[in-house]
Each structure stands twice: as C-alpha cells, then as structure tokens.
Design a protein around this motif. Structure first.
Motif, PDB file in Angstrom:
ATOM      1  N   ASN A  77       1.166  -1.149   0.100  1.00 48.81           N
ATOM      2  CA  ASN A  77       0.342   0.296   0.165  1.00 48.81           C
ATOM      3  C   ASN A  77       0.607   1.123  -0.069  1.00 48.81           C
ATOM      4  O   ASN A  77       2.121   1.401   0.094  1.00 48.81           O
ATOM      5  CB  ASN A  77      -1.196  -0.219   1.385  1.00 48.81           C
ATOM      6  N   ALA A  78       0.479   1.982   0.090  1.00 49.46           N
ATOM      7  CA  ALA A  78       0.676   3.547   0.119  1.00 49.46           C
ATOM      8  C   ALA A  78       1.816   4.216   1.475  1.00 49.46           C
ATOM      9  O   ALA A  78       1.944   5.212   1.335  1.00 49.46           O
ATOM     10  CB  ALA A  78      -0.176   4.879  -0.190  1.00 49.46           C
ATOM     11  N   TYR A  79       0.904   3.415   2.132  1.00 51.33           N
ATOM     12  CA  TYR A  79       1.032   4.109   3.254  1.00 51.33           C
ATOM     13  C   TYR A  79       1.535   3.193   4.182  1.00 51.33           C
ATOM     14  O   TYR A  79       2.872   3.494   5.894  1.00 51.33           O
ATOM     15  CB  TYR A  79      -0.265   3.683   4.472  1.00 51.33           C
ATOM     16  N   SER A 107       5.470   9.043   4.473  1.00 48.75           N
ATOM     17  CA  SER A 107       5.202   9.141   3.239  1.00 48.75           C
ATOM     18  C   SER A 107       4.493  10.493   2.998  1.00 48.75           C
ATOM     19  O   SER A 107       4.264  11.080   4.037  1.00 48.75           O
ATOM     20  CB  SER A 107       3.743   8.426   3.120  1.00 48.75           C
ATOM     21  N   THR A 110      -0.062  10.734   1.400  1.00 48.62           N
ATOM     22  CA  THR A 110      -0.965   9.995   1.863  1.00 48.62           C
ATOM     23  C   THR A 110      -1.206  10.536   3.341  1.00 48.62           C
ATOM     24  O   THR A 110      -2.082   9.943   3.915  1.00 48.62           O
ATOM     25  CB  THR A 110      -0.135   8.366   1.822  1.00 48.62           C
ATOM     26  N   GLU A 141       3.538   4.154  -5.171  1.00 58.32           N
ATOM     27  CA  GLU A 141       2.865   5.193  -5.225  1.00 58.32           C
ATOM     28  C   GLU A 141       1.413   6.019  -5.066  1.00 58.32           C
ATOM     29  O   GLU A 141       0.501   4.880  -4.745  1.00 58.32           O
ATOM     30  CB  GLU A 141       3.531   6.371  -6.380  1.00 58.32           C
ATOM     31  N   GLU A 142       1.061   7.363  -4.633  1.00 60.48           N
ATOM     32  CA  GLU A 142      -0.221   7.150  -4.303  1.00 60.48           C
ATOM     33  C   GLU A 142      -0.584   9.081  -5.009  1.00 60.48           C
ATOM     34  O   GLU A 142       0.636   9.600  -4.918  1.00 60.48           O
ATOM     35  CB  GLU A 142       0.022   7.924  -2.372  1.00 60.48           C
ATOM     36  N   THR A 143      -2.100   9.384  -5.366  1.00 60.94           N
ATOM     37  CA  THR A 143      -2.076  10.630  -6.266  1.00 60.94           C
ATOM     38  C   THR A 143      -2.108  11.623  -4.964  1.00 60.94           C
ATOM     39  O   THR A 143      -2.554  11.527  -4.083  1.00 60.94           O
ATOM     40  CB  THR A 143      -3.212   9.938  -6.640  1.00 60.94           C
ATOM     41  N   ALA A 157      -4.380   7.040 -10.347  1.00 59.32           N
ATOM     42  CA  ALA A 157      -4.632   6.453  -9.671  1.00 59.32           C
ATOM     43  C   ALA A 157      -4.529   4.519  -9.978  1.00 59.32           C
ATOM     44  O   ALA A 157      -4.094   3.857  -9.507  1.00 59.32           O
ATOM     45  CB  ALA A 157      -5.592   6.852  -9.082  1.00 59.32           C
ATOM     46  N   TYR A 160      -0.764   3.557 -10.301  1.00 62.34           N
ATOM     47  CA  TYR A 160      -0.487   3.152  -9.187  1.00 62.34           C
ATOM     48  C   TYR A 160      -1.018   1.909  -8.774  1.00 62.34           C
ATOM     49  O   TYR A 160      -0.274   1.046  -7.985  1.00 62.34           O
ATOM     50  CB  TYR A 160      -0.640   4.059  -8.211  1.00 62.34           C
ATOM     51  N   THR A 188      -6.031   0.130  -1.246  1.00 60.58           N
ATOM     52  CA  THR A 188      -5.726   1.298  -2.418  1.00 60.58           C
ATOM     53  C   THR A 188      -6.429   2.069  -1.775  1.00 60.58           C
ATOM     54  O   THR A 188      -7.975   1.724  -1.100  1.00 60.58           O
ATOM     55  CB  THR A 188      -5.895   0.844  -4.026  1.00 60.58           C
ATOM     56  N   LYS A 193     -10.690   8.318  -2.167  1.00 63.83           N
ATOM     57  CA  LYS A 193     -10.342   9.441  -1.515  1.00 63.83           C
ATOM     58  C   LYS A 193     -10.978   9.901  -3.413  1.00 63.83           C
ATOM     59  O   LYS A 193     -10.812  11.433  -3.189  1.00 63.83           O
ATOM     60  CB  LYS A 193      -8.040   8.840  -1.654  1.00 63.83           C
TER      61      LYS A 193
END
Length: 405
Positions: A77-79, A107, A110, A141-143, A157, A160, A188, A193
């Motif tokens: 995940n992005a976290y 991050s 996020t 990565e995250e948007t 999104a 990623y 995700t 989001k």
C-alpha cells in the motif's frame, strides 16, 4: 480524541504519516503517550501472532507444525512506513526516538488527516520495500490531492494500482518458486480518495472504478497462467473477460484465491446537506468531533462540565438538527449495540464524550471552516460513517480456481 492524566484533551490524527495532535502538531510521544499501545489500547493482531509463534517454537513439535502451516504475509500500500502501519505490523512506537526519526522515510502524499483539516500540501510517494520475520511490505506511489478531479488524477490512481498488482504478482511468483504459501494484501485508497474530494457520481470516479476492475481482471488472468506468472512480464497480458469461452489446452494456474472487498461505502454530501452546529449549541460544548468527510455523520459531542441536560434541551430547539440526526447518549448507543456486541472498553470510554449525533440521511455536521471551504463555494464532497445502505453495504467478491470471474 484522548486524554492523559497529565495533559488536556487532544485530537489524535492517526491516518497521517505520524500519530500527532491536530491542535498543537506535537507527536503522540510528546503529549503523554509513551508508546502507540497507549493510543490504540488493544495490541495489534500481528504482535499476538508473532508471540504465539515464538511460544510454539519453544517446543519442537509445535515449532514443526507452526513452520509447515505458515504463510508469508505481504502488505502492499501507499502507507507502509507510517506510524499506524508500523503499529499494525507489530511495533509499539519505541523506534520513534529523535535519532531514528531522521532516518525513516514517511509518506508525503497519503496524509488524509492533513487534508481533512485543510492542509493541501502533499506529493506523490516513492516505492520502497521492507522485509521482516513476519511481513514483507512494499510501498507504492499515491495520487496527489491537487490532481483529484482532473484526468491526471484518475490516470495516476490506476497506474499506481497497476504497479501494486505487479508488486503482488512478483511476490507471489517468488513464493511459488520457493514452494511457499502467502497471504498478499493490496490496499488502494481509490475510489475512496476520489469520492471524498468529488462525490460519488463524478466521471473521474467512474474512470477509477473501471480501471481498478480491469486490473483485478488482469491479476486473476495472470494467476490462471503459471508460466506467465513466473515469466515476470505481466503488463502486456490481456484480462480474460467474464463470459469468454475456454480455450482447449488452456495453461494451468497457481493454487490461489482472490478476495475483493471494501471497508465501507460512500454518499455524496451536497452543499445543502452540510449542517453547521448553531452557536448556542456550540457554546455548551468542550469539543465536537465532526467533519464533512465522515466524522460529521456520527459526530461525537463532549459537553462542558454539568451542561449535558441543557445541551439536549437546546438541541431540541433546532429543527435542522432534530429532523436529520438521531441524538443518543453514549450509554444509549452502547445499549443499542452500535459499538458491537461487547460494548466499549473502559479505557476508551472517556474518548467518546457525552453524545453521538447519527445522520439519518445525507446531512452531515461540518465545521465552520468546512462551511467556508465547501458549502459556500458550492463544492460537494463524499463521506461515510452513518447507517445508510450506501455506506454499509460493501462488495465481497471471491475468485477461486474452479470459478469463473
């Protein structure tokens, strides 16, 4: 919201790179919470599992059974690297010394909590991986928030998420070569989001949902072709759509199942649905845990000392509150099972305040700053947290080798 013996009430931000107080910006460790366990109270299941395995390894037969029954856990995940993720994976906050803080990479893009309170400063995160005795983690990565609502946002999104699918496939392929079993968890933040920023019906939300669906189909297609999985080349593989006829000599897949689900639903909160607490009601409160992106759909209200009865009476004088929200004392909410069959642990009961205001429709309690930011600017938002079917009914899709997608 929590209180320690030596400190006044604080509002802890958890969905953030660091667990900290929203008002002062101080880290939890600086305001009386020596470890993350004091924030979350219940030890994470990962630590319990690790302790159970450690105990079993002390006895030869138990150790043998534990080894043969283990699955390698892969979290993508992005976290990963944020405080909450570290705690959930078994840490307790002891690694947050000043010396180690500077070495850790947190991050950038996020931080939901920062966005909820109006801080738009964020950027995309970089991928990195980590392995421990229990977990293999990968950070995707995250948007960025400033791209939401633009084609760039939905495209990134999906891209990623595609990267996350590839990381999952790489990990599964390595395990397959070793003969290991795995539990792979890919999270995700989308479409959640996008929905928070745009509402449910926005076209960019639809693009994200369609893109995620395509990638899940690609994942299942690759898992159905062991040769393709072990090749390490996945991007060019076309998903096998539902209803396509099976080909003679179709390649055999790996022994894998896929579960697709979500943690909640969503509703669109339009400008007319955003309700600000009247001034005479606010005057009786020490603190109101409300907000347009979810908190205001089940707002926790902490009265000033001795003013609980007066607060309830004054609430009844405002039709915009009585018509759209069910006001319960925390004890009434507990008795009605809203906190589950086991009620509330005594350690966290003070955090809940005196009342909870539960939305009966799409109306949501918002802060004055949110009123300025969204309501008067005619910008709808997305939220969840109350009892509407759209919020509580979630998908559960199970894909197994002997079933069609």
């Amino acid at each position: 919201r929590a209180r320690t013996a030596a400190q006044p009430p604080v509002q802890l931000l958890v969905l953030s790179d660091r667990i900290r107080d929203a008002r002062s910006g101080k880290l939890a460790s600086e305001i009386g919470f020596g470890t993350w366990d004091k924030v979350f109270v219940e030890p994470p299941w990962a630590r319990k599992l690790q302790e159970k395995r450690s105990q079993s390894e002390e006895e030869p037969q138990k150790a043998k059974n534990a080894t043969t029954g283990r699955r390698r856990m892969i979290y993508i995940n992005a976290y990963n690297g944020d405080d909450y993720q570290n705690w959930s994976q078994g840490q307790n906050g002891d690694d947050t010394s000043n010396a180690q803080r500077g070495k850790r990479k947190y991050s950038d893009g996020t931080d939901f909590s920062a966005w909820f309170i109006g801080d738009d400063s964020s950027s995309a995160t970089l991928q990195n991986t980590h392995q421990s005795t229990l977990f293999e983690t990968a950070k995707i990565e995250e948007t960025s928030f400033d791209t939401l609502g633009k084609p760039e946002g939905s495209t990134s999104a999906i891209d990623y998420f595609r990267n996350g699918i590839n990381v999952a496939l790489d990990s599964i392929a390595r395990a397959e070569k070793r003969g290991d079993s795995t539990f792979t968890y890919l999270y995700t933040a989308h479409p959640d989001k996008h929905m928070h920023a745009l509402g449910v019906e926005h076209e960019e939300v639809r693009k994200v949902v369609r893109g995620i669906e395509t990638e899940v189909e690609r994942l299942w297609t690759v898992l159905g072709d062991r040769e393709a999985l072990l090749s390490g080349v996945y991007d060019g593989i076309r998903p096998t759509c539902s209803g396509e006829s099976k080909e003679v000599g179709k390649p055999s897949g790996v022994d894998a199942a896929v579960v697709v689900t979500a943690d909640h639903g969503h509703v669109t909160v339009h400008e007319d649905d955003m309700i600000e607490l009247p001034t005479d009601v606010l005057d009786l409160l020490e603190y109101a845990c409300i907000g347009v992106h979810g908190k205001g759909r089940h707002g926790y209200l902490h009265c000033r000392t001795g003013l609980q009865s007066q607060f309830r009476q004054r609430w009844q004088t405002h039709p915009e509150l009585t018509e759209h929200f069910l006001l319960l004392t925390i004890e009434e909410a507990i008795d009605n099972g809203l906190f589950g069959p086991n009620g509330v642990r005594i350690e966290v009961r003070p955090r809940l305040g005196d009342f909870v205001a539960i939305s009966l429709g799409k109306e949501t309690l918002v802060t004055p700053s949110e009123g300025e930011r969204y309501k008067r600017a005619c910008k709808c938002q997305g939220a969840h947290g109350s009892l509407l079917p759209e919020e509580m009914s979630i998908p559960f899709i199970l894909l197994q080798p002997n079933l069609e997608i």
